[in-house]
Design a protein around this motif. Structure first.
Motif, PDB file in Angstrom:
ATOM      1  N   ARG A 114      14.763  -0.403  -6.630  1.00 23.12           N
ATOM      2  CA  ARG A 114      14.946  -1.899  -6.743  1.00 23.12           C
ATOM      3  C   ARG A 114      14.914  -2.484  -5.065  1.00 23.12           C
ATOM      4  NH1 ARG A 114      17.982  -5.758  -6.311  1.00 23.12           N
ATOM      5  NH2 ARG A 114      19.800  -4.718  -5.548  1.00 23.12           N
ATOM      6  N   ARG A 115      15.703  -1.910  -4.331  1.00 24.81           N
ATOM      7  CA  ARG A 115      15.726  -2.515  -2.931  1.00 24.81           C
ATOM      8  C   ARG A 115      14.546  -2.275  -1.940  1.00 24.81           C
ATOM      9  NH1 ARG A 115      21.241  -1.975   0.226  1.00 24.81           N
ATOM     10  NH2 ARG A 115      22.746  -3.101  -1.364  1.00 24.81           N
ATOM     11  N   HIS A 116      14.026  -1.220  -2.029  1.00 19.02           N
ATOM     12  CA  HIS A 116      13.090  -0.585  -1.311  1.00 19.02           C
ATOM     13  C   HIS A 116      11.498  -0.755  -1.605  1.00 19.02           C
ATOM     14  CE1 HIS A 116      15.963   0.177   2.047  1.00 19.02           C
ATOM     15  NE2 HIS A 116      16.553   0.916   1.153  1.00 19.02           N
ATOM     16  N   ALA A 117      11.417  -0.781  -2.710  1.00 16.09           N
ATOM     17  CA  ALA A 117       9.982  -0.821  -3.667  1.00 16.09           C
ATOM     18  C   ALA A 117       9.828  -1.909  -4.510  1.00 16.09           C
ATOM     19  CB  ALA A 117       9.666   0.585  -4.186  1.00 16.09           C
TER      20      ALA A 117
ATOM     21  N   GLN B  92      13.589   5.553   3.526  1.00 11.95           N
ATOM     22  CA  GLN B  92      14.742   5.154   4.341  1.00 11.95           C
ATOM     23  C   GLN B  92      15.986   5.704   3.533  1.00 11.95           C
ATOM     24  OE1 GLN B  92      15.127   0.979   5.297  1.00 11.95           O
ATOM     25  NE2 GLN B  92      13.098   0.515   4.970  1.00 11.95           N
ATOM     26  N   PRO B  93      16.914   5.930   4.404  1.00 14.26           N
ATOM     27  CA  PRO B  93      18.269   6.785   3.763  1.00 14.26           C
ATOM     28  C   PRO B  93      18.634   6.101   2.528  1.00 14.26           C
ATOM     29  CG  PRO B  93      18.525   6.363   6.149  1.00 14.26           C
ATOM     30  CD  PRO B  93      17.146   5.516   5.824  1.00 14.26           C
ATOM     31  N   ARG B  94      19.069   6.877   1.741  1.00 14.82           N
ATOM     32  CA  ARG B  94      19.538   6.520   0.316  1.00 14.82           C
ATOM     33  C   ARG B  94      20.928   6.006   0.357  1.00 14.82           C
ATOM     34  NH1 ARG B  94      17.380   9.850  -4.821  1.00 14.82           N
ATOM     35  NH2 ARG B  94      19.514   9.656  -5.561  1.00 14.82           N
ATOM     36  N   GLY B  95      21.716   7.050   0.655  1.00 13.87           N
ATOM     37  CA  GLY B  95      23.024   6.936   0.979  1.00 13.87           C
ATOM     38  C   GLY B  95      23.814   7.561  -0.455  1.00 13.87           C
ATOM     39  N   LYS B  96      24.593   6.576  -1.084  1.00 11.85           N
ATOM     40  CA  LYS B  96      25.095   7.148  -2.213  1.00 11.85           C
ATOM     41  C   LYS B  96      24.561   6.112  -3.199  1.00 11.85           C
ATOM     42  CE  LYS B  96      29.668   8.759  -0.888  1.00 11.85           C
ATOM     43  NZ  LYS B  96      30.891   8.503  -0.364  1.00 11.85           N
ATOM     44  N   ARG B  97      23.588   5.528  -2.845  1.00 11.42           N
ATOM     45  CA  ARG B  97      22.796   4.666  -3.885  1.00 11.42           C
ATOM     46  C   ARG B  97      22.116   5.459  -5.009  1.00 11.42           C
ATOM     47  NH1 ARG B  97      21.909   1.082   0.113  1.00 11.42           N
ATOM     48  NH2 ARG B  97      19.962   2.245   0.761  1.00 11.42           N
ATOM     49  N   THR B  98      22.154   5.024  -6.338  1.00  7.64           N
ATOM     50  CA  THR B  98      21.217   5.647  -7.387  1.00  7.64           C
ATOM     51  C   THR B  98      19.680   5.594  -6.715  1.00  7.64           C
ATOM     52  OG1 THR B  98      21.022   3.822  -8.575  1.00  7.64           O
ATOM     53  CG2 THR B  98      22.911   5.307  -9.040  1.00  7.64           C
ATOM     54  N   LEU B  99      18.952   6.594  -7.460  1.00  5.51           N
ATOM     55  CA  LEU B  99      17.421   6.274  -7.336  1.00  5.51           C
ATOM     56  C   LEU B  99      16.986   5.025  -7.735  1.00  5.51           C
ATOM     57  CD1 LEU B  99      14.772   7.588  -6.307  1.00  5.51           C
ATOM     58  CD2 LEU B  99      14.598   8.738  -8.319  1.00  5.51           C
ATOM     59  N   SER B 100      17.354   4.575  -8.834  1.00  7.52           N
ATOM     60  CA  SER B 100      17.047   3.259  -9.591  1.00  7.52           C
ATOM     61  C   SER B 100      17.453   2.222  -8.367  1.00  7.52           C
ATOM     62  CB  SER B 100      17.722   3.194 -10.876  1.00  7.52           C
ATOM     63  OG  SER B 100      17.685   3.953 -11.648  1.00  7.52           O
ATOM     64  N   GLU B 101      18.572   2.237  -7.840  1.00  8.05           N
ATOM     65  CA  GLU B 101      18.977   1.265  -6.973  1.00  8.05           C
ATOM     66  C   GLU B 101      18.180   1.213  -5.850  1.00  8.05           C
ATOM     67  OE1 GLU B 101      20.531  -1.473  -7.432  1.00  8.05           O
ATOM     68  OE2 GLU B 101      21.044  -2.026  -5.384  1.00  8.05           O
ATOM     69  N   HIS B 102      17.806   2.261  -5.380  1.00  7.35           N
ATOM     70  CA  HIS B 102      16.667   2.484  -4.043  1.00  7.35           C
ATOM     71  C   HIS B 102      15.584   1.962  -4.278  1.00  7.35           C
ATOM     72  CE1 HIS B 102      16.152   4.678  -0.249  1.00  7.35           C
ATOM     73  NE2 HIS B 102      15.050   4.980  -0.712  1.00  7.35           N
TER      74      HIS B 102
ATOM     75  N   ASP C 168       0.880  -1.224   0.034  1.00  8.08           N
ATOM     76  CA  ASP C 168       0.052   0.065  -0.267  1.00  8.08           C
ATOM     77  C   ASP C 168       0.801   1.056  -0.049  1.00  8.08           C
ATOM     78  OD1 ASP C 168       0.751   0.652   2.643  1.00  8.08           O
ATOM     79  OD2 ASP C 168      -0.850  -0.461   3.233  1.00  8.08           O
ATOM     80  N   VAL C 169       0.215   2.388  -0.215  1.00  7.96           N
ATOM     81  CA  VAL C 169       0.927   3.752  -0.547  1.00  7.96           C
ATOM     82  C   VAL C 169       1.876   4.050   0.990  1.00  7.96           C
ATOM     83  CG1 VAL C 169      -0.978   5.151  -0.057  1.00  7.96           C
ATOM     84  CG2 VAL C 169       0.714   5.993  -1.538  1.00  7.96           C
ATOM     85  N   GLU C 170       1.100   3.719   2.040  1.00 12.12           N
ATOM     86  CA  GLU C 170       1.834   4.055   3.401  1.00 12.12           C
ATOM     87  C   GLU C 170       3.223   3.124   3.215  1.00 12.12           C
ATOM     88  OE1 GLU C 170      -1.530   3.249   3.301  1.00 12.12           O
ATOM     89  OE2 GLU C 170      -2.047   5.491   3.488  1.00 12.12           O
ATOM     90  N   ARG C 171       3.129   2.148   3.101  1.00 16.96           N
ATOM     91  CA  ARG C 171       4.244   1.251   3.245  1.00 16.96           C
ATOM     92  C   ARG C 171       5.183   1.641   2.183  1.00 16.96           C
ATOM     93  NH1 ARG C 171       5.559  -5.085   1.920  1.00 16.96           N
ATOM     94  NH2 ARG C 171       7.549  -4.715   1.802  1.00 16.96           N
ATOM     95  N   LEU C 172       4.774   2.007   1.264  1.00 15.70           N
ATOM     96  CA  LEU C 172       5.857   2.375  -0.025  1.00 15.70           C
ATOM     97  C   LEU C 172       6.377   3.524   0.560  1.00 15.70           C
ATOM     98  CD1 LEU C 172       4.261   1.858  -3.410  1.00 15.70           C
ATOM     99  CD2 LEU C 172       6.526   1.112  -2.786  1.00 15.70           C
ATOM    100  N   ALA C 173       5.753   4.615   1.020  1.00 12.85           N
ATOM    101  CA  ALA C 173       6.084   5.945   1.173  1.00 12.85           C
ATOM    102  C   ALA C 173       7.287   5.378   2.469  1.00 12.85           C
ATOM    103  CB  ALA C 173       5.231   6.826   1.817  1.00 12.85           C
ATOM    104  N   ARG C 174       6.944   4.883   3.422  1.00 12.65           N
ATOM    105  CA  ARG C 174       7.821   4.377   4.516  1.00 12.65           C
ATOM    106  C   ARG C 174       9.169   3.741   3.984  1.00 12.65           C
ATOM    107  NH1 ARG C 174       3.726   2.442   7.300  1.00 12.65           N
ATOM    108  NH2 ARG C 174       4.445   0.224   6.896  1.00 12.65           N
TER     109      ARG C 174
END
Ligand code: FAD
Length: 428
Positions: free
Chosen positions: A310-313, A298-308, A288-294
């Motif tokens: 992939r990992r979190h959504a 999360q901190p992205r650090g040096k990762r690209t947005l694409s990697e972020h 759901d949208v709340e979980r996705l937003a949460r």
């Protein structure tokens, strides 16, 4: 020019050797008529064979009322057809040709070997054995001044007289298989009322920010790739919010595939009325949208947005490409905005792809022009069957079932017509 005389009584000419025409031929022959099938291609049933390529979806296991409801706006007419020949009758008919069928997980019905070719071969063999005559490479050109049928055959023109005619000329999609919709001219010249042929079960072209088509980068990188799983959300013509899960494919110009085909009739009509139609894509149906937003906050650090992503959504590949393609850069940076976009990404469709690419055809001979036996009211003795009549249905076996059913009705009607004509007392 050669003229073939109608020798003997009760001659039915069936023009078009697709499933509707062959069923009409079988039915008319079984009812005692002499039957000739005329087909412009070198063999019959070419579209039927292509339909069998990915597994021939012959019919559907829906209960009767649900089955009827699939024929948008034509439920009344289709009920009458299907009461005469429904999905069970079709499965029984296939069994009669030695082809068992099974119900797949989606409720669709297939031959046990999934193929169209053995069914078609067996059917044509049985038709020939029953006495049906086949004339391939015969392209119907219309009628001459004497109301005889004109055919182009090799370099010649043949004129054929028949006591009744079944036109089963198909729609206008995939013209390379034989059905090119050129019959509309012939029927228009006889003042038959036709609804314009339109693509059905078709893909659509897209626009972004008012510009038509994908960016060159996106089209080159992702055309041909499936988007799955995905939910398409859409407000239908009656104002109901519809959500359907499945998959579709990115094309060079837009989108196509089962999920899009299922909505295509409505989308086509809205585009015709309003110039465009917007669907919303849920690229992460399981969150759901709340979980996705949460997750995305999360901190992205040096990762690209694409990697972020992939990992979190769980978003990657063509889905990520689609987000970059359709969203402004700023919207991608804010986790809440991004989550909302992933759950409801607007996609604007501006045009159906052309008829020749569509799976099937809407429009054709209007029901008001036909009687219950599918005879043209303005052309007594001329019957119609199959996709050339003004109905449409989604994929799922509903198309072939209606073609077979209408072939059955028109074939019976033609046989009865010639029987009546030959039993009538001579005029004084
Ligand atoms: C890729 C694809 C996959 C499909 N898969 C399915 C599926 O799985 N299940 C399903 O239910 N439906 C499917 N369909 C749709 C289905 O194949 C058609 O609805 C069905 O074949 C229409 O039958 P018809 O007899 O009305 O017309 P057609 O099958 O088009 O036959 C008409 C015939 O008339 C001939 N003809 C046309 N003009 C002339 C002329 N002037 N003179 C002489 N002959 C002429 C043509 O050559 C053709 O042989 C699919 C279609 C496509 C394109």
């Amino acid at each position: 020019m050669t003229v073939a005389r109608s020798e003997g009584a009760r001659r039915v000419a069936v023009i078009g050797g697709g499933p509707a025409g062959l069923m009409a031929a079988e039915t008319a022959r079984a009812a005692g008529a002499t039957v000739d099938v005329y087909e412009r291609m070198g063999s019959v049933g070419r579209k039927f064979l292509i339909a069998g390529k990915g597994g021939l979806n012959l019919t559907h296991s829906d209960p009767f009322e649900r089955f009827v409801s699939r024929y948008r706006g034509r439920e009344r007419e289709m009920r009458a057809w299907l009461e005469k020949f429904d999905a069970d009758a079709l499965r029984e008919w296939a069994r009669g040709l030695g082809v068992e069928t099974f119900v797949g997980t989606s409720g669709r019905v297939f031959p046990s070997d999934l193929k169209a070719a053995p069914l078609l071969r067996g059917w044509v063999r049985r038709l020939r054995a029953s006495g049906v005559n086949f004339h391939v490479h015969h392209r119907w050109l219309g009628w001459n001044d004497d109301d005889a049928l004109r055919f182009a055959h090799e370099d010649d023109e043949r004129v054929v007289r028949a006591d009744a005619v079944v036109l089963a000329l198909g729609g206008g999609s995939w013209p390379v298989l034989g059905s090119d919709g050129s019959w509309t001219r012939m029927l228009e010249s006889r003042a038959v009322d036709l609804a314009p042929l339109q693509p059905a079960n078709c893909g659509f072209e897209v626009a972004r920010d008012g510009v038509e088509g994908w960016s060159e980068f996106f089209a080159n990188k992702y055309a041909g790739q499936p988007i799955k799983p995905v939910v398409v959300a859409w407000r239908d013509g009656s104002g109901n919010d519809v959500r359907r899960q499945g998959e579709f494919v990115v094309t060079a110009h837009g989108v196509e595939g089962s999920l899009i085909y299922a909505l295509s009739a409505e989308l086509r009509d809205v585009i015709a009325a309003k110039g465009s139609a917007t669907i919303h894509l849920d690229l992460a149906p399981a969150r759901d949208v709340e979980r996705l937003a949460r997750d995305l906050a999360q901190p992205r650090g040096k990762r690209t947005l694409s990697e972020h992503l992939r990992r979190h959504a769980g978003i990657d590949g063509v889905k990520t490409g689609l987000l970059y393609e359709l969203l402004a850069k700023d919207a991608m940076q804010n986790p809440e905005n991004l989550a909302r976009a992933i759950k409801a990404l607007p996609l604007t469709l501006v045009r159906p792809r052309p008829l020749d690419e569509a799976i099937s055809t809407a429009g054709g001979v209007r029901f008001a022009a036909l009687d219950e036996q599918l005879m043209l009211k303005s052309l007594p003795g001329v019957f119609c069957a199959g996709e050339m009549i003004d109905w449409e249905a989604p994929t799922g076996g509903y198309l072939l079932t209606a073609c077979f059913a209408s072939g059955k009705i028109a074939g019976q009607g033609a046989a009865e017509w010639v029987a009546r004509a030959f039993s009538a007392p001579p005029a004084l």
